[in-house]
Design an enzyme around this catalytic site. Structure first.
Site, mmCIF file in Angstrom:
data_model
loop_
_atom_site.group_PDB
_atom_site.id
_atom_site.type_symbol
_atom_site.label_atom_id
_atom_site.label_comp_id
_atom_site.label_asym_id
_atom_site.label_seq_id
_atom_site.Cartn_x
_atom_site.Cartn_y
_atom_site.Cartn_z
ATOM 1 N N ASP A 8 0.488 -1.495 0.128
ATOM 2 C CA ASP A 8 0.118 -0.296 -0.296
ATOM 3 C C ASP A 8 0.699 1.092 0.057
ATOM 4 O O ASP A 8 2.117 1.372 0.477
ATOM 5 C CB ASP A 8 -0.652 -0.158 0.953
ATOM 6 C CG ASP A 8 -1.681 1.188 1.559
ATOM 7 O OD1 ASP A 8 -2.927 2.232 0.214
ATOM 8 O OD2 ASP A 8 -1.510 1.435 2.570
ATOM 9 N N ASP A 10 0.211 4.820 0.918
ATOM 10 C CA ASP A 10 -0.088 5.941 1.578
ATOM 11 C C ASP A 10 -0.404 5.264 3.478
ATOM 12 O O ASP A 10 -1.345 4.530 3.310
ATOM 13 C CB ASP A 10 -1.740 6.864 1.850
ATOM 14 C CG ASP A 10 -1.876 7.752 0.115
ATOM 15 O OD1 ASP A 10 -0.536 7.794 -0.254
ATOM 16 O OD2 ASP A 10 -2.836 7.576 -0.243
HETATM 17 C C1 XBP Z 1 -5.382 6.406 1.057
HETATM 18 C C2 XBP Z 1 -6.373 6.981 0.247
HETATM 19 C C3 XBP Z 1 -5.837 8.563 -0.384
HETATM 20 C C4 XBP Z 1 -5.333 9.526 -0.077
HETATM 21 C C5 XBP Z 1 -5.521 10.691 -1.072
HETATM 22 O O1 XBP Z 1 -6.063 4.947 1.094
HETATM 23 O O2 XBP Z 1 -6.762 7.030 0.698
HETATM 24 O O3 XBP Z 1 -7.426 8.773 -1.394
HETATM 25 O O4 XBP Z 1 -5.263 10.157 0.801
HETATM 26 O O5 XBP Z 1 -5.119 10.423 -2.654
HETATM 27 P P1 XBP Z 1 -5.085 3.768 0.755
HETATM 28 P P2 XBP Z 1 -6.056 11.058 -4.010
HETATM 29 O O6 XBP Z 1 -3.706 4.116 1.933
HETATM 30 O O7 XBP Z 1 -5.384 2.914 1.511
HETATM 31 O O8 XBP Z 1 -4.281 3.039 -0.394
HETATM 32 O O9 XBP Z 1 -6.491 11.942 -3.642
HETATM 33 O O10 XBP Z 1 -5.350 11.439 -4.941
HETATM 34 O O11 XBP Z 1 -7.255 9.850 -3.763
HETATM 35 MG MG MG Z 2 -3.094 3.248 3.207
#
Ligand code: XBP
Ligand code: MG
Length: 230
Positions: A8, A10
């Site tokens: 993953d 973020d």
């Molecule tokens: C991460 C997210 C993303 C970011 C924003 O979730 O929810 O939406 O916060 O990204 P995960 P965008 O780590 O589960 O993938 O604005 O590019 O959508």
């Molecule tokens: Mg995440």
């Protein structure tokens, strides 16, 4: 046997959510909108994965109509701002991640990404932290709007597996959130979780494999030992 690690982005590769939050807020201000997401509001909004979906949800919760706003346009501006901020180099990979990536490469494992975030954000993060192109490091990248249903749906992990050409048994997912864990599990994957600052309070199930940080699995050997102990 373990043939691939699917990361993953973020909260897992790096603590990026404060930079996302800043990019959203600066975009709102630049467009003359009096919207502002403080940390508590953002923590609640993180339950909705995807930036466009998050903005639409926020509007709906505040009883505002979405049709007056160009959500895709706002999101493009947010992505531009996020990648600019990322290029300043203030974000570091979480401890253990760089070592695990190196160990995985050395061991001949395939590395992949399965994330809700937009592709430019991945490229910017890998460039800023590792100084290379994400496409040169990862054998498969599945991101953002490439799938119809974002996490906790399994789609993005299934797409990563399809691009790796592997069944779920041959891979492990690394995650930081309950939404991510659910997505990986629904795709049939084993999953190791290390909560990030924004996801530390998530209601992780009792049978979930949790490590305090990724230094506990900073090598393929350590990761395999943990998976075998399960
Ligand atoms: C991460 C997210 C993303 C970011 C924003 O979730 O929810 O939406 O916060 O990204 P995960 P965008 O780590 O589960 O993938 O604005 O590019 O959508
Ligand atoms: Mg995440």
């Amino acid at each position: 046997t373990l043939r691939a690690i699917i990361f993953d982005v973020d909260g897992t590769l790096a603590e990026t959510e404060e930079l996302h939050r800043r990019a959203f807020n600066e975009t709102f201000a630049a467009q003359g909108l009096d919207w502002h997401w403080d940390q508590d509001r953002y923590r609640a909004l993180l339950q909705v994965t995807g930036g466009k979906e998050r903005m639409a949800h926020d509007l709906a919760e505040r009883g505002l109509a979405a049709d007056g706003h160009d959500i895709p346009g706002l999101h493009r501006a947010k992505t531009d701002r996020y990648t600019e901020l990322m290029a300043r180099g203030e974000i570091a990979l979480r401890p253990g991640i760089a070592d695990l990536i190196r160990s995985g490469r050395d061991a001949g494992l395939r590395l992949a990404i399965a994330t809700t975030t937009s592709r430019p954000n991945i490229d910017a993060l890998i460039r800023a932290t590792l100084g290379c192109e994400a496409a040169d490091l990862f054998h498969a990248i599945a991101a953002g709007d490439e799938v119809g249903a974002k996490k906790p749906a399994p789609d993005v992990y299934l797409l990563a597996l399809e691009r790796l050409g592997l069944p779920p048994e041959d891979a492990v997912a690394l995650e930081d959130s309950v939404n991510g864990l659910m997505s990986a599990r629904a795709a049939g994957l084993r999953c190791v979780v290390s909560p990030a600052t924004y996801t530390a309070g998530d209601p992780f199930p009792d049978d979930c494999t949790i490590v305090e940080d990724f230094t506990h699995i900073a090598s393929v050997e350590a990761l395999e030992r943990l998976l075998e102990a399960k």
